[in-house]
Motif scaffolding. Structure first.
Motif, mmCIF file in Angstrom:
data_model
loop_
_atom_site.group_PDB
_atom_site.id
_atom_site.type_symbol
_atom_site.label_atom_id
_atom_site.label_comp_id
_atom_site.label_asym_id
_atom_site.label_seq_id
_atom_site.Cartn_x
_atom_site.Cartn_y
_atom_site.Cartn_z
ATOM 1 N N GLU A 11 0.827 -1.199 0.000
ATOM 2 C CA GLU A 11 0.000 0.000 0.000
ATOM 3 C C GLU A 11 0.864 1.253 0.000
ATOM 4 O OE1 GLU A 11 -0.941 0.584 4.694
ATOM 5 O OE2 GLU A 11 -2.125 -0.884 3.606
ATOM 6 N N LEU A 12 0.258 2.341 -0.373
ATOM 7 C CA LEU A 12 0.938 3.629 -0.408
ATOM 8 C C LEU A 12 1.037 4.179 1.008
ATOM 9 C CD1 LEU A 12 2.060 5.965 -2.145
ATOM 10 C CD2 LEU A 12 -0.246 6.886 -2.157
ATOM 11 N N THR A 13 2.254 4.448 1.437
ATOM 12 C CA THR A 13 2.458 4.987 2.778
ATOM 13 C C THR A 13 2.737 6.478 2.694
ATOM 14 O OG1 THR A 13 4.832 4.562 2.726
ATOM 15 C CG2 THR A 13 3.412 2.787 3.560
ATOM 16 N N LEU A 14 2.640 7.142 3.807
ATOM 17 C CA LEU A 14 2.905 8.574 3.860
ATOM 18 C C LEU A 14 4.355 8.869 3.493
ATOM 19 C CD1 LEU A 14 1.975 11.443 4.535
ATOM 20 C CD2 LEU A 14 2.617 10.998 6.905
ATOM 21 N N VAL A 15 5.270 8.034 3.964
ATOM 22 C CA VAL A 15 6.690 8.243 3.666
ATOM 23 C C VAL A 15 6.945 8.115 2.164
ATOM 24 C CG1 VAL A 15 9.014 7.339 4.051
ATOM 25 C CG2 VAL A 15 7.404 7.471 5.949
ATOM 26 N N LEU A 16 6.337 7.129 1.524
ATOM 27 C CA LEU A 16 6.505 6.952 0.081
ATOM 28 C C LEU A 16 5.929 8.137 -0.690
ATOM 29 C CD1 LEU A 16 7.348 5.247 -2.341
ATOM 30 C CD2 LEU A 16 5.140 4.089 -2.179
ATOM 31 N N ALA A 17 4.759 8.607 -0.294
ATOM 32 C CA ALA A 17 4.148 9.754 -0.963
ATOM 33 C C ALA A 17 5.002 11.008 -0.798
ATOM 34 C CB ALA A 17 2.742 9.995 -0.427
ATOM 35 N N LEU A 18 5.536 11.238 0.398
ATOM 36 C CA LEU A 18 6.386 12.407 0.620
ATOM 37 C C LEU A 18 7.696 12.307 -0.156
ATOM 38 C CD1 LEU A 18 5.855 13.099 4.431
ATOM 39 C CD2 LEU A 18 5.021 14.435 2.495
ATOM 40 N N ALA A 19 8.278 11.114 -0.205
ATOM 41 C CA ALA A 19 9.514 10.931 -0.967
ATOM 42 C C ALA A 19 9.281 11.188 -2.451
ATOM 43 C CB ALA A 19 10.060 9.524 -0.751
ATOM 44 N N LEU A 21 6.908 13.115 -3.700
ATOM 45 C CA LEU A 21 6.660 14.550 -3.831
ATOM 46 C C LEU A 21 7.964 15.337 -3.833
ATOM 47 C CD1 LEU A 21 4.476 16.794 -3.886
ATOM 48 C CD2 LEU A 21 4.650 16.850 -1.411
ATOM 49 N N ILE A 22 8.868 15.008 -2.931
ATOM 50 C CA ILE A 22 10.156 15.707 -2.866
ATOM 51 C C ILE A 22 10.977 15.441 -4.120
ATOM 52 C CG2 ILE A 22 12.371 15.756 -1.643
ATOM 53 C CD1 ILE A 22 10.707 15.321 0.946
ATOM 54 N N ALA A 23 10.972 14.200 -4.587
ATOM 55 C CA ALA A 23 11.735 13.871 -5.792
ATOM 56 C C ALA A 23 11.160 14.561 -7.024
ATOM 57 C CB ALA A 23 11.753 12.362 -6.000
ATOM 58 N N ALA A 24 9.839 14.690 -7.080
ATOM 59 C CA ALA A 24 9.204 15.287 -8.256
ATOM 60 C C ALA A 24 9.354 16.804 -8.285
ATOM 61 C CB ALA A 24 7.724 14.914 -8.294
ATOM 62 N N PHE A 77 3.210 20.201 -15.741
ATOM 63 C CA PHE A 77 4.081 19.110 -16.170
ATOM 64 C C PHE A 77 4.669 18.344 -14.980
ATOM 65 C CE2 PHE A 77 8.155 17.431 -17.599
ATOM 66 C CZ PHE A 77 7.723 16.614 -18.625
ATOM 67 N N PRO A 78 5.288 19.004 -13.981
ATOM 68 C CA PRO A 78 5.796 18.249 -12.830
ATOM 69 C C PRO A 78 4.686 17.647 -11.980
ATOM 70 C CG PRO A 78 6.670 20.488 -12.810
ATOM 71 C CD PRO A 78 5.701 20.394 -13.929
ATOM 72 N N PHE A 79 3.543 18.318 -11.897
ATOM 73 C CA PHE A 79 2.428 17.784 -11.123
ATOM 74 C C PHE A 79 1.915 16.488 -11.750
ATOM 75 C CE2 PHE A 79 -2.123 17.631 -10.023
ATOM 76 C CZ PHE A 79 -1.992 17.513 -8.648
ATOM 77 N N GLY A 80 1.844 16.447 -13.069
ATOM 78 C CA GLY A 80 1.447 15.221 -13.760
ATOM 79 C C GLY A 80 2.437 14.098 -13.528
ATOM 80 N N GLY A 81 3.722 14.430 -13.477
ATOM 81 C CA GLY A 81 4.735 13.425 -13.176
ATOM 82 C C GLY A 81 4.582 12.866 -11.776
ATOM 83 N N PHE A 82 4.237 13.718 -10.826
ATOM 84 C CA PHE A 82 4.021 13.269 -9.448
ATOM 85 C C PHE A 82 2.833 12.321 -9.365
ATOM 86 C CE2 PHE A 82 1.594 14.165 -5.504
ATOM 87 C CZ PHE A 82 2.405 13.467 -4.630
ATOM 88 N N ILE A 83 1.717 12.700 -9.969
ATOM 89 C CA ILE A 83 0.517 11.857 -9.933
ATOM 90 C C ILE A 83 0.774 10.525 -10.635
ATOM 91 C CG2 ILE A 83 -1.892 11.678 -10.706
ATOM 92 C CD1 ILE A 83 -1.448 13.579 -8.339
#
Length: 96
Positions: A11-19, A21-24, A77-83
């Motif tokens: 499952e998607l965790t908060l840490v994975l989502a934040l990582a 987001l920071i990378a994107a 463009f970066p927002f689409g990459g994040f999603i």
């Protein structure tokens, strides 16, 4: 010594989502790519926006509106990459 195995839920965790987001959004690579690849055809894209607007409304688009549309295009463009980075794992697991 007895080993206990934890079941992986995938499952998607908060840490994975934040990582992600920071990378994107925090990457200088993303900035460089936007400058080189997205901004290069800016004149053609803005002309396309203006031509399309003119075909529909028979008047040219205002300069402020054209700049706003182009700014939104570049910033999405970066927002689409994040999603897509959040969704691609599930798609690969389901579709192979």
């Amino acid at each position: 010594m007895e080993e206990k195995h934890q079941e992986e839920t995938g499952e998607l965790t908060l840490v994975l989502a934040l990582a992600t987001l920071i990378a994107a959004f925090g990457s200088s690579f993303q900035y460089g790519y936007n400058v080189a690849a997205v901004n290069s055809p800016s004149e053609f894209m803005q002309q396309f926006y203006n031509d399309t607007y003119y075909d529909r409304n028979e008047e040219n688009i205002e300069s402020f509106t054209l700049t706003l549309l182009w700014s939104l295009t570049v910033s999405m463009f970066p927002f689409g990459g994040f999603i897509s980075s959040l969704v691609v794992g599930n798609l690969v697991n389901k579709l192979g």
